[in-house]
Design a protein around this motif. Structure first.
Motif, PDB file in Angstrom:
ATOM      1  N   ILE A 108      -6.186 -10.867  -3.404  1.00  0.00           N
ATOM      2  CA  ILE A 108      -7.221 -10.005  -3.990  1.00  0.00           C
ATOM      3  C   ILE A 108      -6.621  -8.797  -4.694  1.00  0.00           C
ATOM      4  CG2 ILE A 108      -8.891 -10.740  -2.229  1.00  0.00           C
ATOM      5  CD1 ILE A 108      -8.604  -7.951  -0.969  1.00  0.00           C
ATOM      6  N   ASP A 109      -5.280  -8.785  -4.768  1.00  0.00           N
ATOM      7  CA  ASP A 109      -4.572  -7.692  -5.447  1.00  0.00           C
ATOM      8  C   ASP A 109      -4.917  -6.330  -4.820  1.00  0.00           C
ATOM      9  OD1 ASP A 109      -2.770  -6.698  -7.288  1.00  0.00           O
ATOM     10  OD2 ASP A 109      -4.310  -6.349  -8.823  1.00  0.00           O
ATOM     11  N   ALA A 110      -4.892  -6.279  -3.488  1.00  0.00           N
ATOM     12  CA  ALA A 110      -5.194  -5.047  -2.760  1.00  0.00           C
ATOM     13  C   ALA A 110      -4.012  -4.081  -2.840  1.00  0.00           C
ATOM     14  CB  ALA A 110      -5.522  -5.356  -1.306  1.00  0.00           C
ATOM     15  N   ASP A 111      -4.304  -2.816  -2.575  1.00  0.00           N
ATOM     16  CA  ASP A 111      -3.248  -1.796  -2.585  1.00  0.00           C
ATOM     17  C   ASP A 111      -2.353  -1.886  -1.354  1.00  0.00           C
ATOM     18  OD1 ASP A 111      -3.847  -0.090  -5.011  1.00  0.00           O
ATOM     19  OD2 ASP A 111      -5.797  -0.072  -4.014  1.00  0.00           O
ATOM     20  N   LEU A 112      -2.924  -2.250  -0.257  1.00  0.00           N
ATOM     21  CA  LEU A 112      -2.119  -2.420   0.961  1.00  0.00           C
ATOM     22  C   LEU A 112      -2.951  -3.114   2.028  1.00  0.00           C
ATOM     23  CD1 LEU A 112      -2.901  -0.073   3.375  1.00  0.00           C
ATOM     24  CD2 LEU A 112      -1.935   1.389   1.616  1.00  0.00           C
ATOM     25  N   GLY A 113      -2.241  -3.635   3.022  1.00  0.00           N
ATOM     26  CA  GLY A 113      -2.884  -4.208   4.203  1.00  0.00           C
ATOM     27  C   GLY A 113      -2.548  -3.379   5.416  1.00  0.00           C
ATOM     28  N   LEU A 114      -3.479  -3.347   6.351  1.00  0.00           N
ATOM     29  CA  LEU A 114      -3.310  -2.522   7.542  1.00  0.00           C
ATOM     30  C   LEU A 114      -3.729  -3.324   8.771  1.00  0.00           C
ATOM     31  CD1 LEU A 114      -2.895   0.363   8.813  1.00  0.00           C
ATOM     32  CD2 LEU A 114      -5.340   0.713   8.424  1.00  0.00           C
ATOM     33  N   TRP A 115      -2.811  -3.448   9.719  1.00  0.00           N
ATOM     34  CA  TRP A 115      -3.171  -3.999  11.031  1.00  0.00           C
ATOM     35  C   TRP A 115      -3.203  -2.827  12.005  1.00  0.00           C
ATOM     36  CZ3 TRP A 115      -1.120  -3.861  15.936  1.00  0.00           C
ATOM     37  CH2 TRP A 115      -1.670  -4.746  16.874  1.00  0.00           C
ATOM     38  N   ILE A 116      -4.302  -2.697  12.704  1.00  0.00           N
ATOM     39  CA  ILE A 116      -4.441  -1.596  13.655  1.00  0.00           C
ATOM     40  C   ILE A 116      -4.712  -2.180  15.031  1.00  0.00           C
ATOM     41  CG2 ILE A 116      -6.905  -1.304  13.085  1.00  0.00           C
ATOM     42  CD1 ILE A 116      -6.392   1.765  13.477  1.00  0.00           C
ATOM     43  N   ASP A 117      -3.972  -1.733  16.014  1.00  0.00           N
ATOM     44  CA  ASP A 117      -4.056  -2.373  17.334  1.00  0.00           C
ATOM     45  C   ASP A 117      -5.425  -2.137  17.963  1.00  0.00           C
ATOM     46  OD1 ASP A 117      -3.219  -0.488  20.130  1.00  0.00           O
ATOM     47  OD2 ASP A 117      -3.521   0.426  18.170  1.00  0.00           O
ATOM     48  N   PRO A 118      -5.818  -2.960  18.951  1.00  0.00           N
ATOM     49  CA  PRO A 118      -7.178  -2.870  19.490  1.00  0.00           C
ATOM     50  C   PRO A 118      -7.557  -1.487  20.000  1.00  0.00           C
ATOM     51  CG  PRO A 118      -6.151  -4.903  20.224  1.00  0.00           C
ATOM     52  CD  PRO A 118      -5.087  -4.115  19.523  1.00  0.00           C
ATOM     53  N   GLY A 119      -6.593  -0.719  20.490  1.00  0.00           N
ATOM     54  CA  GLY A 119      -6.892   0.619  20.981  1.00  0.00           C
ATOM     55  C   GLY A 119      -6.904   1.683  19.917  1.00  0.00           C
ATOM     56  N   GLY A 120      -6.368   1.373  18.725  1.00  0.00           N
ATOM     57  CA  GLY A 120      -6.403   2.312  17.616  1.00  0.00           C
ATOM     58  C   GLY A 120      -5.220   3.248  17.522  1.00  0.00           C
ATOM     59  N   GLU A 121      -4.128   2.964  18.208  1.00  0.00           N
ATOM     60  CA  GLU A 121      -2.996   3.902  18.218  1.00  0.00           C
ATOM     61  C   GLU A 121      -1.842   3.492  17.315  1.00  0.00           C
ATOM     62  OE1 GLU A 121      -2.851   6.371  22.148  1.00  0.00           O
ATOM     63  OE2 GLU A 121      -2.318   4.311  22.632  1.00  0.00           O
ATOM     64  N   VAL A 122      -1.647   2.193  17.096  1.00  0.00           N
ATOM     65  CA  VAL A 122      -0.467   1.685  16.395  1.00  0.00           C
ATOM     66  C   VAL A 122      -0.902   0.977  15.115  1.00  0.00           C
ATOM     67  CG1 VAL A 122       1.492   0.094  16.560  1.00  0.00           C
ATOM     68  CG2 VAL A 122       0.811   1.443  18.555  1.00  0.00           C
ATOM     69  N   ILE A 123      -0.135   1.182  14.045  1.00  0.00           N
ATOM     70  CA  ILE A 123      -0.427   0.500  12.786  1.00  0.00           C
ATOM     71  C   ILE A 123       0.788  -0.283  12.302  1.00  0.00           C
ATOM     72  CG2 ILE A 123      -2.214   2.117  12.027  1.00  0.00           C
ATOM     73  CD1 ILE A 123      -0.100   3.466  10.233  1.00  0.00           C
ATOM     74  N   TYR A 124       0.517  -1.395  11.624  1.00  0.00           N
ATOM     75  CA  TYR A 124       1.518  -2.154  10.883  1.00  0.00           C
ATOM     76  C   TYR A 124       1.053  -2.218   9.437  1.00  0.00           C
ATOM     77  CZ  TYR A 124       4.448  -3.753  14.733  1.00  0.00           C
ATOM     78  OH  TYR A 124       5.340  -3.802  15.775  1.00  0.00           O
ATOM     79  N   LEU A 125       1.998  -2.143   8.503  1.00  0.00           N
ATOM     80  CA  LEU A 125       1.664  -2.065   7.093  1.00  0.00           C
ATOM     81  C   LEU A 125       2.083  -3.325   6.344  1.00  0.00           C
ATOM     82  CD1 LEU A 125       2.732   1.607   6.229  1.00  0.00           C
ATOM     83  CD2 LEU A 125       0.476   0.771   6.923  1.00  0.00           C
ATOM     84  N   ILE A 126       1.259  -3.718   5.379  1.00  0.00           N
ATOM     85  CA  ILE A 126       1.569  -4.752   4.399  1.00  0.00           C
ATOM     86  C   ILE A 126       1.526  -4.072   3.037  1.00  0.00           C
ATOM     87  CG2 ILE A 126       0.889  -6.979   3.434  1.00  0.00           C
ATOM     88  CD1 ILE A 126       1.562  -7.189   6.378  1.00  0.00           C
ATOM     89  N   ASP A 127       2.594  -4.196   2.252  1.00  0.00           N
ATOM     90  CA  ASP A 127       2.571  -3.515   0.956  1.00  0.00           C
ATOM     91  C   ASP A 127       1.781  -4.322  -0.065  1.00  0.00           C
ATOM     92  OD1 ASP A 127       4.231  -5.509  -0.066  1.00  0.00           O
ATOM     93  OD2 ASP A 127       6.024  -4.254  -0.140  1.00  0.00           O
TER      94      ASP A 127
END
Length: 835
Positions: free
Chosen positions: A614-633
């Protein structure tokens, strides 16, 4: 030379044995601990003694009197407040006068050569000499490094974590001091030898020395240590003067005092100590037993590895195994007292009753005839070393982590906070979490603490509510993200950060003692359900962002909510920022909160594919508790946590007005170089969560190496949602794409492995590691980090909860990083095997 005996111990961790007597008067081998110390001092010619008293002083003064019965002169100083170890000795300065003196605790068991320690002190012309010894597990004590040739103290640390351990050599609390040292101690002030006086002497380069000595030494501070002290005495591991006369009985050795008598056909094995007027009935069995004065054992009774204090009564055919009974305990005929049971003063167990295992019976309690008394919590492997892992307690739901255990834990935490306090509770969507959360709530309310239940809520929102509310602390119950069988309870302090070690240790002590006061019928805590918690978080969140700048960029995101509670909060925030978000896994699925590593990696691949499509600016995975993030460029590439840290740090320094960055010692060099390029120096922290949160006090940003970030001006704790928003702000200000920032960095090569090491050998390995890296460029923030050059390092940390070392290395290439790691893995193995 005078002797100063510290005899004021409360014995908190020895409860319930110390409810009615101070710890120095607890008997080992039929003599109070302090009597063993008095005899040791007299043996080495130290007979002018001063006892420093505080808790229940009458027990000590009535037993020792003026000391003449023990061949010494005994005087007493009773403190009116707790002035610390050194402050208490300062109160005795007038009695000490101008004499050299030895300070020794009245609640340790030792046979050290005190004369040898004094001789070493004199030879070095020392102002203070600390008696040192080596132990398997040094974290409960102050650890010390002394120069191997001169004995001069170079470094020490009071009660470290495993990451801070740099030796297995510890401070035993036995000191030889010149009288001039007392002038350094302020009067009527809480002042400690290890925390205050010795660091001061080290800074001033006064003659502070250590003397490593062999021999036996044990701090009898817990129930387990008390059992071990008696076992060691019976096994002859410590040189003690047993009371009474010795005679052989086959292969067994019996020490009997005046009036002690054994009936016919008594079977004896190992070593048995019989106090005055002990009576043992016909056909009884005694194996490695200590029987206090005036104790009676009935016919056919069986006692194995048992300690009975004075005046106990054991009925006919009763069976006791690995049991400690305090004074005047009564055990009925045919009763069974099982392993690791403690019966306190005047407790009564009826005929044919069963008690234990792992049960504590408080003073004057009665177990009825034929009753079965077991504790609902049977401590398994998960609880053997400690209850807390950092600020977290976890266990298998309904097995190790039961509602009964959770209620007791809640009561212990509530007792520490105090009646009338407020506490926030919260949970994820899992059913087991709801059960444990409600059990914790009942424990809080039972000790008069008011509960504010936030129900299902992301962890950062809970921390924010505590930080900005009236709560004195809080908890969050969740299904472990790493193991679907396990439930975690996270404990928060009044500022929303993780509960610090001092407070978790207080809860652990209260939990083990089980003597916290319950509220009366009218004092039960209240239960409230606060409103506007999310709204308050949302308003503060948006106020700390450049909303217009972010909105103007019109970001398109793909967000994987991992079935967590952030879906209740974050989509609305992104809408306020004019960001278009495609949401994945954005609904409650209690059975899917934990993911295997393979499932997690597959999820990131899926997320990257959607970002590209979809040509997004970035992807974001956020853990179930909301404290940790992983990034997709924007190219669909998953950024490693190390690269995420480097990218975010560089953007924050350039575009978010961040000046001071704290980061754990495992961080890649490119992150540190980014800080230095902006004229700063990284604030290095330990890898544990509490230490990283504590560093927020002195930093504008805390950048973890596992996808966790803190912006202290918002909350001084992890918040993946706020971190993601600040990343959008930095990208909007820069005009750059995430892939452009990531491509600025060279590949990061960090590898990690572990090597097994028993708890008993960890301290010795750390000592060898410190010795082997002497003279190298090293850092001792957390474990030992050795810098090889500006791009290469290796870090060796003893794991705080598991019997192994973790070795992490960074190199210019993957091969170089692995070579560094392997070098130190092999070194740790070699030192372990030689220990």
């Amino acid at each position: 030379m005078k002797g100063v005996i510290m005899a004021g111990g409360f014995g908190t961790r020895l409860k319930p044995l110390t409810i009615n007597r101070p710890k120095p008067m607890v008997p080992v081998a039929n003599r109070p601990l302090m009597e063993h110390i008095v005899r040791l001092l007299r043996q080495h010619g130290i007979t002018d003694l001063i006892s420093i008293l505080y808790f229940q002083p009458e027990h000590v003064t009535s037993f020792f009197g003026d000391g003449s019965a023990f061949g010494v002169k005994m005087r007493y100083v009773t403190a009116d407040a707790d002035y610390g170890t050194a402050g208490a000795v300062k109160n005795a300065q007038e009695m000490i006068g101008d004499d050299r003196f030895v300070v020794i605790s009245g609640d340790v068991l030792t046979d050290f050569d005190l004369s040898g320690i004094v001789a070493g002190h004199e030879a070095r012309h020392a102002a203070a000499t600390i008696a040192l010894t080596r132990v398997e597990n040094p974290i409960a004590f102050g650890i010390v490094i002394a120069d191997s040739e001169t004995g001069r103290i170079e470094r020490f640390l009071e009660k470290p974590t495993w990451g801070e351990v740099f030796s297995d050599t510890i401070n035993t609390g036995i000191y030889i001091l010149e009288p001039s040292v007392l002038d350094r101690i302020p009067p009527l002030t809480n002042f400690d030898f290890s925390k205050d006086l010795f660091p001061q002497m080290l800074r001033d380069q006064v003659g502070l020395y250590g003397h490593i000595t062999s021999g036996y030494w044990r701090d009898v501070g817990t129930i387990d240590e008390y059992r071990s002290a008696n076992d060691d005495a019976l096994a002859g591991r410590v040189k003690l003067d047993f009371p009474g006369q010795c005679r052989q009985h086959g292969d067994a050795e019996i020490w009997g005092q005046q009036g002690a008598a054994l009936g016919n056909d008594v079977k004896v094995s190992g070593r048995v100590l019989l106090g005055r007027n002990v009576r043992v009935g016909r056909g009884a069995l005694l194996q490695n037993v200590v029987l206090g004065p005036d104790t009676q054992v009935g016919e056919g009774a069986e006692l194995r590895n048992v300690v009975l204090w004075e005046g106990c009564r054991v009925g006919n055919t009763a069976r006791l195994s690995e049991v400690v009974c305090a004074a005047e305990v009564v055990i009925g005929a045919g009763a069974l007292i099982r392993e690791n049971t403690i019966l306190s003063d005047r407790a009564e167990v009826g005929d044919k009753a069963v008690v234990g295992p792992n049960v504590k019976v408080w003073p004057d309690k009665v177990v009825e005839e034929r009753a079965v008394l077991t504790h609902s919590l049977i401590w398994g492997e998960a609880w053997e070393r400690s209850l807390f892992h950092g600020a977290r307690v976890n266990g298998v739901a309904n097995s190790e982590m039961t509602p009964e255990m959770a209620a007791r834990l809640g009561a212990a935490y509530g007792a520490m906070l105090g009646a009338g306090s407020y506490i926030a509770t919260s949970r994820d969507t899992d059913r087991s979490s709801r059960m444990i959360n409600r059990a914790m709530m009942t424990g809080f309310m039972s000790v008069g603490v008011n509960v504010e239940d936030l129900r299902q809520m992301p962890i950062p929102v809970v921390r924010h509510a505590i930080n900005h509310g009236r709560e004195a602390g809080g908890i969050h119950v969740r299904r472990s993200p790493f193991d679907a069988k396990v439930v975690d309870i996270l404990f928060f302090d009044a500022d929303g950060r993780d509960l610090p070690p001092g407070k978790t240790q207080s809860i652990e002590r209260l939990f083990g003692r089980e003597d916290f006061p319950r509220a009366g019928p009218d004092g039960t805590g209240d239960l409230n359900f606060p409103t506007r918690v999310v709204e308050g978080y949302h308003e503060h969140f948006l106020s700390e962002l450049d909303k217009e700048k972010i909105a103007a960029r019109k970001f398109t995101l793909v967000v994987d909510f991992a079935y967590g509670t952030t879906v209740q909060v974050f989509p609305g925030t992104l809408g306020q920022l004019q960001a278009e978000a495609v949401s994945l896994d954005a609904y409650a699925a209690p059975g899917r909160l934990s993911r295997s590593e393979e499932e997690f990696e597959e999820g990131l691949v899926r997320l990257g594919g959607i970002v590209r499509s979809i040509d997004a600016d970035l992807g974001l995975w956020i853990d179930p508790g909301g404290e940790v993030i992983y990034l997709i460029d924007d190219a669909g590439r998953a950024l490693s946590p190390n690269l995420t840290q480097a990218v975010f740090v560089s953007l924050a320094l350039e575009y978010l007005n961040v000046k001071r960055v704290a980061m754990p010692v495992t961080s890649p060099m490119v992150s540190a170089q980014a800080v230095r390029a902006h004229g700063g120096e990284p604030l290095w922290t330990k890898t544990e969560h509490h230490a990283m949160m504590a560093s927020a006090t002195n930093a504008d940003m805390v950048a973890g190496a596992r996808g966790e970030f803190i912006f202290p001006f918002f909350i001084p704790a992890y918040d993946g949602m706020f971190a993601a928003a600040k990343l959008l702000e930095a990208l909007a200000r820069s005009g750059l794409k995430l892939s452009q920032v990531a491509d600025q960095f060279e590949p990061i090569h960090i590898v990690q492995d572990r090597v097994s090491c028993s708890w008993g050998k960890k301290g010795g390995v750390m000592r060898r590691l410190i010795e082997s890296t002497e003279g190298e460029d090293r850092q001792l923030v957390d474990g030992v980090k050795v810098w090889k050059n500006e791009r290469e390092w290796v870090l060796i940390i003893p794991h705080s909860d598991k019997p192994y070392f973790v070795v992490t290395a960074e190199g210019r290439t993957e091969e170089r990083a692995r070579a560094l790691m392997e070098e130190y893995l092999h070194a740790v193995e070699r030192w372990r095997d030689e220990a």
